[in-house]
Design a protein around this motif. Structure first.
Motif, mmCIF file in Angstrom:
data_model
loop_
_atom_site.group_PDB
_atom_site.id
_atom_site.type_symbol
_atom_site.label_atom_id
_atom_site.label_comp_id
_atom_site.label_asym_id
_atom_site.label_seq_id
_atom_site.Cartn_x
_atom_site.Cartn_y
_atom_site.Cartn_z
ATOM 1 N N ARG A 20 0.829 -1.213 0.000
ATOM 2 C CA ARG A 20 0.000 0.000 0.000
ATOM 3 C C ARG A 20 0.857 1.255 0.000
ATOM 4 O O ARG A 20 0.515 2.243 -0.645
ATOM 5 C CB ARG A 20 -0.931 0.007 1.201
ATOM 6 C CG ARG A 20 -2.076 -0.936 1.063
ATOM 7 C CD ARG A 20 -3.018 -0.790 2.215
ATOM 8 N NE ARG A 20 -4.017 -1.827 2.102
ATOM 9 C CZ ARG A 20 -5.208 -1.750 2.640
ATOM 10 N NH1 ARG A 20 -5.533 -0.698 3.350
ATOM 11 N NH2 ARG A 20 -6.074 -2.727 2.500
ATOM 12 N N SER A 24 0.543 4.099 -2.900
ATOM 13 C CA SER A 24 0.261 5.488 -2.542
ATOM 14 C C SER A 24 1.352 6.423 -3.056
ATOM 15 O O SER A 24 1.055 7.469 -3.650
ATOM 16 C CB SER A 24 0.145 5.602 -1.020
ATOM 17 O OG SER A 24 -0.045 6.939 -0.648
ATOM 18 N N ARG A 27 1.170 6.613 -6.968
ATOM 19 C CA ARG A 27 0.071 7.478 -7.431
ATOM 20 C C ARG A 27 0.436 8.949 -7.251
ATOM 21 O O ARG A 27 0.157 9.774 -8.118
ATOM 22 C CB ARG A 27 -1.226 7.163 -6.684
ATOM 23 C CG ARG A 27 -1.909 5.893 -7.141
ATOM 24 C CD ARG A 27 -3.226 5.701 -6.406
ATOM 25 N NE ARG A 27 -4.184 6.739 -6.719
ATOM 26 C CZ ARG A 27 -4.972 6.757 -7.801
ATOM 27 N NH1 ARG A 27 -4.894 5.786 -8.677
ATOM 28 N NH2 ARG A 27 -5.840 7.737 -7.989
ATOM 29 N N ARG A 31 0.874 11.549 -10.314
ATOM 30 C CA ARG A 31 0.118 12.811 -10.369
ATOM 31 C C ARG A 31 1.065 13.999 -10.578
ATOM 32 O O ARG A 31 0.805 14.866 -11.417
ATOM 33 C CB ARG A 31 -0.703 13.021 -9.101
ATOM 34 C CG ARG A 31 -1.505 14.306 -9.175
ATOM 35 C CD ARG A 31 -2.489 14.472 -8.046
ATOM 36 N NE ARG A 31 -3.152 15.746 -8.127
ATOM 37 C CZ ARG A 31 -4.123 16.083 -8.959
ATOM 38 N NH1 ARG A 31 -4.582 15.203 -9.815
ATOM 39 N NH2 ARG A 31 -4.661 17.281 -8.947
ATOM 40 N N ASP A 66 -6.801 14.495 -13.061
ATOM 41 C CA ASP A 66 -7.905 13.994 -12.251
ATOM 42 C C ASP A 66 -7.552 12.620 -11.700
ATOM 43 O O ASP A 66 -7.214 11.712 -12.458
ATOM 44 C CB ASP A 66 -9.165 13.919 -13.124
ATOM 45 C CG ASP A 66 -10.437 13.730 -12.328
ATOM 46 O OD1 ASP A 66 -10.420 13.933 -11.093
ATOM 47 O OD2 ASP A 66 -11.465 13.389 -12.943
ATOM 48 N N ASP A 67 -7.626 12.483 -10.377
ATOM 49 C CA ASP A 67 -7.403 11.182 -9.736
ATOM 50 C C ASP A 67 -8.685 10.365 -9.814
ATOM 51 O O ASP A 67 -9.726 10.797 -9.323
ATOM 52 C CB ASP A 67 -7.018 11.355 -8.264
ATOM 53 C CG ASP A 67 -5.559 11.652 -8.082
ATOM 54 O OD1 ASP A 67 -4.746 10.994 -8.749
ATOM 55 O OD2 ASP A 67 -5.225 12.539 -7.277
ATOM 56 N N LYS A 68 -8.586 9.217 -10.449
ATOM 57 C CA LYS A 68 -9.697 8.273 -10.521
ATOM 58 C C LYS A 68 -9.330 7.083 -9.635
ATOM 59 O O LYS A 68 -8.171 6.904 -9.282
ATOM 60 C CB LYS A 68 -9.917 7.806 -11.963
ATOM 61 C CG LYS A 68 -10.218 8.917 -12.947
ATOM 62 C CD LYS A 68 -11.631 9.371 -12.830
ATOM 63 C CE LYS A 68 -11.919 10.410 -13.920
ATOM 64 N NZ LYS A 68 -13.280 10.786 -13.962
ATOM 65 N N PRO A 69 -10.289 6.222 -9.300
ATOM 66 C CA PRO A 69 -9.962 5.089 -8.420
ATOM 67 C C PRO A 69 -8.809 4.204 -8.924
ATOM 68 O O PRO A 69 -7.969 3.794 -8.146
ATOM 69 C CB PRO A 69 -11.276 4.302 -8.354
ATOM 70 C CG PRO A 69 -12.326 5.326 -8.621
ATOM 71 C CD PRO A 69 -11.707 6.310 -9.587
ATOM 72 N N ASN A 70 -8.745 3.933 -10.211
ATOM 73 C CA ASN A 70 -7.715 3.031 -10.721
ATOM 74 C C ASN A 70 -6.755 3.679 -11.706
ATOM 75 O O ASN A 70 -6.031 2.993 -12.411
ATOM 76 C CB ASN A 70 -8.367 1.811 -11.393
ATOM 77 C CG ASN A 70 -9.136 0.982 -10.395
ATOM 78 O OD1 ASN A 70 -8.645 0.704 -9.308
ATOM 79 N ND2 ASN A 70 -10.354 0.628 -10.748
ATOM 80 N N ARG A 71 -6.788 5.003 -11.792
ATOM 81 C CA ARG A 71 -5.912 5.672 -12.754
ATOM 82 C C ARG A 71 -5.830 7.160 -12.442
ATOM 83 O O ARG A 71 -6.632 7.700 -11.694
ATOM 84 C CB ARG A 71 -6.398 5.447 -14.176
ATOM 85 C CG ARG A 71 -7.743 6.083 -14.479
ATOM 86 C CD ARG A 71 -8.228 5.727 -15.874
ATOM 87 N NE ARG A 71 -9.463 6.377 -16.190
ATOM 88 C CZ ARG A 71 -10.660 5.898 -15.938
ATOM 89 N NH1 ARG A 71 -10.778 4.734 -15.342
ATOM 90 N NH2 ARG A 71 -11.738 6.552 -16.289
#
Length: 173
Positions: A20, A24, A27, A31, A66-71
């Protein structure tokens, strides 16, 4: 502007992805790097529009991460999130792809003429005359494409892998 998607395949990262903390950190770095890419592509696209006289299109080019759940999604374009019925989007699409013959809207054509030919500013009769002649040509042959976004993306595309590698390296630290 098309709906083409750049896909990157990463093999043998099962152990890292299960962490995890790694996910994190990855991601977050993706970004940050998407923001860098957005800035770079937007600047290049605007540069590709330097001959665009009114500046309206140049000013409308922006990006959104834009942060999406899987991308993480990076959108770049006229107002970045423009709807298909939005005037900025329609104009950007017409410039990017070119157009078939059509009669362009009168008001934007007059504005373009007054900025393209500063010597006739204030002379409404001359502006109308030139606007009509240019409009008539567009009605006969359409407009040539200026793929300003595609060219900007093509220039940056070779570096995208390094942005992803950077995210992996920094997340794995």
């Amino acid at each position: 502007m098309s709906d083409k998607v750049l896909k990157v395949k990463v093999d043998n990262v099962d152990a890292l992805v299960k962490s995890r903390a790694f996910v994190s950190a990855f991601r977050k770095r993706i970004r940050v790097n998407a923001e860098k890419l957005g800035n770079r592509i937007t600047a290049l696209a605007v540069e590709n529009l330097e001959h665009n006289n009114t500046g309206t299109l140049r000013k409308s080019i922006s990006y959104n991460v834009d942060d999406k759940p899987n991308r993480v999604e990076l959108s770049i374009g006229a107002s970045a999130v423009a709807k298909h019925n939005d005037t900025a989007f329609d104009y950007a699409l017409a410039v990017h792809e070119g157009t078939k013959p059509h009669w362009p809207p009168v008001k934007p054509m007059r504005l373009w003429v007054s900025q393209k030919f500063p010597g006739i500013r204030g002379n409404q009769k001359a502006i109308n005359s030139v606007a009509f002649m240019v409009s008539r040509k567009i009605a006969r042959v359409g407009t040539e494409a200026n793929p300003f976004l595609k060219e900007a993306l093509d220039e940056v595309r070779p570096d995208i892998e390094s942005y992803i590698d950077d995210a992996f390296r920094k997340a794995a630290q």
